[in-house]
Design an enzyme around this catalytic site. Structure first.
Site, PDB file in Angstrom:
ATOM      1  N   LYS A 261       0.942  -1.365  -0.083  1.00 11.27           N
ATOM      2  CA  LYS A 261      -0.079  -0.073  -0.053  1.00 11.27           C
ATOM      3  C   LYS A 261       0.934   1.332   0.102  1.00 11.27           C
ATOM      4  O   LYS A 261       1.574   1.681   0.883  1.00 11.27           O
ATOM      5  CB  LYS A 261      -0.838   0.005   1.295  1.00 11.27           C
ATOM      6  CG  LYS A 261      -1.736   1.283   1.235  1.00 11.27           C
ATOM      7  CD  LYS A 261      -2.857   0.891   2.388  1.00 11.27           C
ATOM      8  CE  LYS A 261      -4.096   2.305   2.137  1.00 11.27           C
ATOM      9  NZ  LYS A 261      -3.513   3.559   1.670  1.00 11.27           N
ATOM     10  N   ARG A 266      -3.529   9.168  -5.251  1.00  9.55           N
ATOM     11  CA  ARG A 266      -4.138   8.453  -6.111  1.00  9.55           C
ATOM     12  C   ARG A 266      -4.530   9.118  -7.340  1.00  9.55           C
ATOM     13  O   ARG A 266      -4.869  10.379  -7.459  1.00  9.55           O
ATOM     14  CB  ARG A 266      -5.773   8.123  -5.718  1.00  9.55           C
ATOM     15  CG  ARG A 266      -6.509   7.236  -6.415  1.00  9.55           C
ATOM     16  CD  ARG A 266      -6.134   5.782  -6.493  1.00  9.55           C
ATOM     17  NE  ARG A 266      -6.930   4.997  -7.108  1.00  9.55           N
ATOM     18  CZ  ARG A 266      -7.956   4.103  -6.684  1.00  9.55           C
ATOM     19  NH1 ARG A 266      -8.183   4.262  -5.109  1.00  9.55           N
ATOM     20  NH2 ARG A 266      -8.585   3.124  -7.217  1.00  9.55           N
ATOM     21  N   LYS A 432      -7.768  -2.828   2.826  1.00 10.00           N
ATOM     22  CA  LYS A 432      -6.380  -2.062   3.190  1.00 10.00           C
ATOM     23  C   LYS A 432      -6.084  -2.517   4.612  1.00 10.00           C
ATOM     24  O   LYS A 432      -6.687  -2.519   5.477  1.00 10.00           O
ATOM     25  CB  LYS A 432      -6.582  -0.600   2.965  1.00 10.00           C
ATOM     26  CG  LYS A 432      -7.519   0.142   3.604  1.00 10.00           C
ATOM     27  CD  LYS A 432      -7.716   1.493   3.482  1.00 10.00           C
ATOM     28  CE  LYS A 432      -8.888   2.137   4.138  1.00 10.00           C
ATOM     29  NZ  LYS A 432      -9.134   3.290   3.812  1.00 10.00           N
TER      30      LYS A 432
HETATM   31  P1  AMP Z   1      -7.105   5.242   2.139  1.00  5.95           P
HETATM   32  O1  AMP Z   1      -6.576   6.500   1.508  1.00  5.95           O
HETATM   33  O2  AMP Z   1      -6.501   5.112   3.375  1.00  5.95           O
HETATM   34  O3  AMP Z   1      -8.505   5.236   1.902  1.00  5.95           O
HETATM   35  O4  AMP Z   1      -6.542   3.933   1.135  1.00  5.95           O
HETATM   36  C1  AMP Z   1      -7.094   3.841   0.051  1.00  5.95           C
HETATM   37  C2  AMP Z   1      -6.125   4.141  -0.874  1.00  5.95           C
HETATM   38  O5  AMP Z   1      -4.840   3.738  -0.838  1.00  5.95           O
HETATM   39  C3  AMP Z   1      -6.280   4.085  -2.540  1.00  5.95           C
HETATM   40  O6  AMP Z   1      -7.521   5.254  -2.721  1.00  5.95           O
HETATM   41  C4  AMP Z   1      -5.179   4.493  -3.022  1.00  5.95           C
HETATM   42  O7  AMP Z   1      -4.870   5.787  -3.448  1.00  5.95           O
HETATM   43  C5  AMP Z   1      -4.198   3.889  -2.246  1.00  5.95           C
HETATM   44  N1  AMP Z   1      -3.088   2.797  -2.646  1.00  5.95           N
HETATM   45  C6  AMP Z   1      -2.054   2.689  -2.404  1.00  5.95           C
HETATM   46  N2  AMP Z   1      -1.481   1.558  -2.800  1.00  5.95           N
HETATM   47  C7  AMP Z   1      -2.585   1.013  -3.465  1.00  5.95           C
HETATM   48  C8  AMP Z   1      -2.458  -0.086  -4.158  1.00  5.95           C
HETATM   49  N3  AMP Z   1      -1.800  -1.245  -4.268  1.00  5.95           N
HETATM   50  N4  AMP Z   1      -3.746  -0.474  -4.755  1.00  5.95           N
HETATM   51  C9  AMP Z   1      -4.895   0.240  -4.712  1.00  5.95           C
HETATM   52  N5  AMP Z   1      -5.047   1.464  -3.923  1.00  5.95           N
HETATM   53  C10 AMP Z   1      -3.683   1.734  -3.284  1.00  5.95           C
END
Ligand code: AMP
Length: 572
Positions: A261, A266, A432
């Site tokens: 992650k 994004r 996540k």
């Molecule tokens: P959060 O920002 O905590 O809601 O986590 C989701 C976000 O993690 C997604 O919207 C992406 O921006 C980010 N992200 C980072 N690595 C990945 C990955 N390998 N696949 C999908 N999303 C990812």
């Protein structure tokens, strides 16, 4: 066909929506209203019902904060600042405040009363005329534009009823709290035009535009699932749900696609032979902020893949380790010179999904098939494919998790290999898993003037989670930000100010921040009964909007999880 529906008719429908707490009733009221509208009226009614001035995809912005709105209202009402502030403290609803203020208007200025003398009152404006007004104020930019915008608003408000002014306020300030949220609007569109909910949701993901969505839904000869992504029309992004453990993830699906992650930004990369563009999660065109990324794709590579849409995360790398978002966000906020930032902290686009490839939509393909396509993608220096494996063994995933943390990533993304790409609601197909306690995405509802080193800044931020149509405060913090972020936030919050308070200001809930904390404790301080202990801001999430703010239920779940863990520790 002309637009004849009055804006007042729209306001009256929204009043009926507001008067019921039952979601189904709200949906039915809006659905029957939408079903009657002409092709010209329908898109506008949809934007306004969701408290949007324009389509989310539009790069037009009205750029008009609450404090400017209030400055105009003060010229029109006989209510004192004190009365206005006390009303807002009781109701916490900006639209109602405006309506209430204008119920006690100042006498019309002489010039206007002469103008109207002997004439009948002007007809209430149509919804199209309101759109023309919004376009006009959005077109005012540069020096002196705020003054001109205020004059335009003043002019408009003198011709509107208090009720119409209430909805202008809600739309301009994107106040969805008491408006009609996007999810409900999608359901209303489905009912109005006899479509399946999931088809409407799918079409919305591709179109990212409520007005366009309503129009295609109204067209009976169009099959919504046949709509495919179009280049340079950003799609809504698929989102992930938090998971507490690898075991929980394996219970949800197994095997799973496991990836690091990345703690970045994004983005969607749209590529054709002539042009590459980058869009944020909020559908904003941020191409100019990342010239090294678009510049690194060669004509030969474009030829192999275009037209193509890639989904991924932008991150800076130093010695091959990801560098945190803050430096990137200054580029996006145009707070830094991009050319020197490219030299200091070059950014990389890590692709984790592909939505359009050689012009073919991949949205109806399972993730594992999309990954197959992704593996054929030529990479360039600044566009790389994230490494991903399909695994089912707990120990193997634990190892990957430890490795990811060691390499400077936030944790793991665990994905269902059979899942389709679905945006909108947070589903359970992408999970996540973060290393630390999960963070919360909260909205700032107030701020205090700082002391000592923080004098001159609004710095102690009041943090709130979502509850029904409003927000509930669960903590405060001044920790975690750099000086330039304090500067930026102070300016931003000043523009969102609703009332001055003895401690600082109350603001329109708009700025989303990701908050870390040590734990959640019971507290009588806030109505939710919970408070964050040692909260600190991890990131200002300019890429998130108030729809993304975590709910009080999520905070409660985290609190319950924490209690369980505590019990476990006490027992062992
Ligand atoms: P959060 O920002 O905590 O809601 O986590 C989701 C976000 O993690 C997604 O919207 C992406 O921006 C980010 N992200 C980072 N690595 C990945 C990955 N390998 N696949 C999908 N999303 C990812």
């Amino acid at each position: 066909m002309t637009i004849s529906m009055r804006f007042l008719d729209f306001c009256q429908v929204m009043e009926r929506v507001d008067s019921t707490t039952k979601k189904n009733e709200k949906i039915i009221i809006v659905a029957s209203f939408l079903a009657e509208l002409s092709l010209e009226e329908l898109p506008l009614a949809c934007y306004y019902a969701a408290a949007q001035v324009f389509s989310k995809k539009s790069q037009l912005k009205v750029q008009f904060g609450w404090s400017s709105f209030m400055a105009v209202i003060r010229q029109l009402t006989t209510r004192s600042d004190k009365e206005l502030q006390s009303f807002y403290r009781r109701k916490a609803d900006f639209g109602s405040l405006i309506e209430w203020a204008l119920l006690k208007p100042k006498p019309r200025p002489k010039s206007l009363s002469t103008f109207f003398e002997g004439e009948t009152e002007p007809d209430p404006p149509s919804i199209g005329e309101i759109n023309t007004f919004f376009e006009k104020i959005a077109s005012l930019t540069g020096k002196g534009s705020l003054r001109k915008k205020k004059e335009e608003l003043l002019q408009l408000l003198t011709t509107l009823s208090p009720l119409e002014a209430k909805y202008i306020a809600r739309i301009i300030t994107s106040d969805t709290r008491t408006g009609f949220q996007e999810g409900l609007l999608l359901e209303a569109i489905a009912i109005a035009f006899k479509r399946r909910k999931e088809h409407v949701r799918y079409a919305y993901m591709v179109l990212s535009d409520l007005g366009e969505l309503a129009l295609v839904s109204k067209n009976p000869s169009l099959n919504l699932t046949s709509i495919v992504p179009k280049l340079f029309h950003p799609l809504k992004s698929m989102l992930a749900t938090k998971t507490d453990s690898i075991e929980d993830a394996l219970d949800t699906f197994s095997p799973l696609v496991c990836e690091s992650k990345i703690d970045g930004f994004r983005a969607q990369l749209h590529i054709n032979l002539q042009l590459c563009k980058i869009y944020s999660r909020n559908l904003e065109d941020v191409t100019e902020a990342f010239p090294e990324i678009t510049g690194s794709i060669t004509p030969a590579q474009k030829k192999q893949i275009a037209p193509c849409i890639l989904d991924g995360e932008i991150v800076g790398l130093v010695e091959n380790k990801p560098v945190f978002f803050q430096d990137i966000s200054t580029r996006i906020l145009r707070k830094t010179d991009v050319a020197s930032s490219v030299l200091k902290l070059p950014c990389y686009f890590f692709v984790f999904d592909v939505l359009l490839f050689r012009g073919e939509s991949l949205l109806r393909m399972e993730l594992q098939e999309r990954k197959g396509v992704l593996s054929t993608l030529p990479t360039s220096k600044h566009v790389q494919i994230i490494s991903s494996e399909t695994v089912e063994d707990l120990v193997e995933i634990q190892d990957r998790f430890r490795e990811a943390i060691k390499d400077g990533y936030e944790g793991l993304m665990l994905k269902d290999p059979t899942s389709l790409y679905l945006a909108g609601r947070r589903g359970k197909s992408w999970l996540k898993l973060k290393a630390t306690l999960p963070t919360l995405d909260l909205v700032i509802v107030g701020a205090e003037w700082g002391h000592g080193r923080r004098t001159g800044w609004l710095s102690n931020y009041h943090l709130a989670a979502k509850e029904n149509d409003g927000f509930q405060m669960i903590g405060k913090t001044f920790k975690g930000l750099t000086d330039s972020e304090f500067d930026w936030l102070t300016e931003k919050l000043k523009s969102l100010k609703i009332t001055d308070e003895s401690y600082g200001v109350r603001v329109q809930p708009q700025v989303v921040v990701e908050v870390e904390f040590d734990n959640i404790q019971q507290s009588l301080k806030y109505p939710s009964g919970m408070a964050l202990r040692f909260a600190r801001i991890k990131k200002i999430r300019t890429d998130k909007s108030i729809e993304d703010v975590d709910s009080i239920e999520t905070v409660q779940q985290l609190y319950q999880g924490q209690l369980q863990r505590q019990k476990h520790i006490n027992k062992s």
